[in-house]
Design an enzyme around this catalytic site. Structure first.
Site, short mmCIF file in Angstrom:
data_model
loop_
_atom_site.label_atom_id
_atom_site.label_comp_id
_atom_site.label_asym_id
_atom_site.label_seq_id
_atom_site.Cartn_x
_atom_site.Cartn_y
_atom_site.Cartn_z
N HIS A 102 27.28 41.93 62.06
CA HIS A 102 26.74 43.13 61.43
C HIS A 102 25.43 43.55 62.10
CE1 HIS A 102 29.19 43.06 57.53
NE2 HIS A 102 29.57 41.98 58.19
N ASP B 144 23.55 48.47 55.78
CA ASP B 144 24.89 47.91 55.68
C ASP B 144 25.45 48.19 54.29
OD1 ASP B 144 27.04 45.74 55.39
OD2 ASP B 144 26.38 45.43 57.44
#
Length: 472
Positions: A17, A113
């Protein structure tokens, strides 16, 4: 001179990520905007290094509160479901600190995120635009949406056609219920944002997907990738992520001695943990095929202090002495390896970062999805673009930390390896298609390319939003 935008990027604490989101942050910084990455001290050390400056603001990781050792702050550092849950819990404890910082020093925009759904409320409170990132392709997000809008019968089993989808793609097994129940609510909140930031390019996801998403969901998707192409030199590419267990020069020296398209690169990402029996079958297939290879195995396998008996649970006897390749323990500079002319195929779990990097370097794929978005990505590779071949996996796990129940046999794996490496007509066609996509990938991030233009339009939109707040 116009004042630069002030942007905060909040990546989830996992290499898969963090790396792409920080690459995307670098794209904004390369246009002269003030970028800050918000993370923890150990995670700050593995952020991609580049010539493009961005600021990093850290908060101490709550190790003691969640029961993790002081040296563990990243999902890539844990090997079980319980510890991964502790990482997730730690991010909830960081929420109050991040919120206080953002409220005291408000930016013009937050890119976070989607595993941080609370950022939606924070951005609304401060009346600033917020964009969501989850590292998925838009193709995958659209497939998930199609299944959310047109759910399969509860007793559905075996292969199925994704319903009411722009492409005719067949998924070999149904997504796990608990996986859907975790992701679907996060997607719903992410779709309240100003848009999804996508580490892909529209020519890869397809114009059909782009139109489907905006029409069906009524939400904006911004293709800004492949973001890994922001790194131009071998040195910068090698500095993406954790420190490699071997020097980059050792990889390059070994690869330089090989013929074009003669090496298979094998990696299943940072946390796909196969049982010993499965690793043994992979090793047996490699040995039987006779191809040269670079195989990246999880750090817990093949450590220096692993006994010979433990080693042979997952490697055929004498494998390392007889084989024509190298086993890498831990982290490897994937983009550097994939970019070398000697690499002819990539045996991959189909994580989106790996797919985007393979496409960007023109390497065809042998697909072995494990969980999450990976089964959808496989179909984009094999059925939509025809740039890879399937091993034939149909066991869809909830998470990488659950061990597989099915073992894929040596013969099946070897057959897939040979389909791409034997130089036959099918392999030549596949190789040609992925090379063309690689050319497109390099074009889209340059001036006049689709991703480059999207970034320009997005920056202009953020400036307009900022200006309208000033006028209000």
């Amino acid at each position: 001179m116009e004042k630069p935008l002030k942007l905060y990027f909040i990546p989830y604490l996992a290499a898969g990520h963090m790396i792409p989101l920080c690459d995307i942050a670098s794209l904004f910084a390369s246009r002269g905007h003030f970028v800050t990455i918000i993370t923890t001290p150990l995670n700050a050390k593995i952020l991609p290094k580049s010539n493009i400056f961005f600021n990093v603001h850290t908060f101490p990781f709550p190790s003691q509160e969640v029961g993790l050792p002081d040296c563990v702050e990243n999902l890539s550092s844990v090997t079980d479901l319980d510890s991964s849950g502790k990482i997730f819990h730690a991010t909830t404890l960081l929420q109050i600190h991040i919120e206080n910082f953002v409220e005291q020093h408000p930016p013009d925009c937050i890119v976070a995120d989607f595993l941080f759904p609370w950022v939606d409320e924070l951005a609304n409170k401060l009346t600033i635009p917020r964009f969501a990132f989850n590292g998925f392709s838009l193709f995958t997000i659209c497939a998930m949406e199609a299944l959310k809008l047109h759910p399969l019968p509860e007793d559905a089993s075996g292969s199925f056609l994704v319903p009411h989808f722009p492409y005719d793609v067949t998924i070999s097994s149904t997504p796990p219920i608990d996986s859907k129940s975790f992701i679907d609510p996060l997607l719903t909140i992410a779709q309240k944002s100003h848009g999804f930031i996508i580490n892909s390019f529209i020519e890869l996801d397809g114009e059909e997907c782009f139109e489907y998403y905006e029409k069906t969901v009524g939400h904006k998707a911004w293709h800004l990738g492949p973001a890994s192409l922001v790194h131009k030199t071998i040195q910068k590419k090698a500095m993406r992520g954790e420190k490699s267990t071997m020097s980059v020069q050792k990889y390059l020296t070994w690869l330089n001695s090989k013929q074009d398209n003669s090496v298979i690169y094998i990696s299943f990402g940072t946390f796909c943990y196969f049982p010993d029996e499965q690793l043994y079958e992979i090793a047996s297939a490699i040995e039987a095929s006779g191809y040269e290879f670079i195989w990246v195995v999880p750090e817990k396998k093949g450590k220096e202090n692993e006994s010979k008996v433990e080693n042979e649970k997952w490697l055929p006897k004498g494998f390392e002495e007889k084989s024509k390749g190298m086993i890498v323990r831990g982290w490897a500079p994937q983009v550097v390896i994939l970019g070398h002319r000697a690499v002819g195929a990539f045996l991959t779990h189909c994580g989106w970062n790996s797919v985007a990097e393979a496409v960007s370097t023109g390497v065809p794929m042998i697909t072995w999805p494990v969980h999450s978005d990976q089964f959808y990505n496989e179909k984009l590779i094999t059925e939509v673009h025809g740039i890879g071949v399937e091993v034939g996996v149909d066991e869809w796990l909830t998470t990488a930390f659950r061990e597989m129940q099915k073992v894929v046999g040596k013969d099946c794996i070897e057959k897939a390896l040979r389909r791409l490496m034997d130089g036959g007509e099918e392999a030549v066609r596949i190789r040609g298609r992925v090379k063309e996509l690689a050319k497109t990938a390099k074009h889209v991030v340059c001036e006049g390319g689709s991703s480059h233009e999207n970034l320009t339009v997005l920056i202009d939109e953020l400036k307009r939003i900022r200006q309208s707040k000033v006028l209000d």
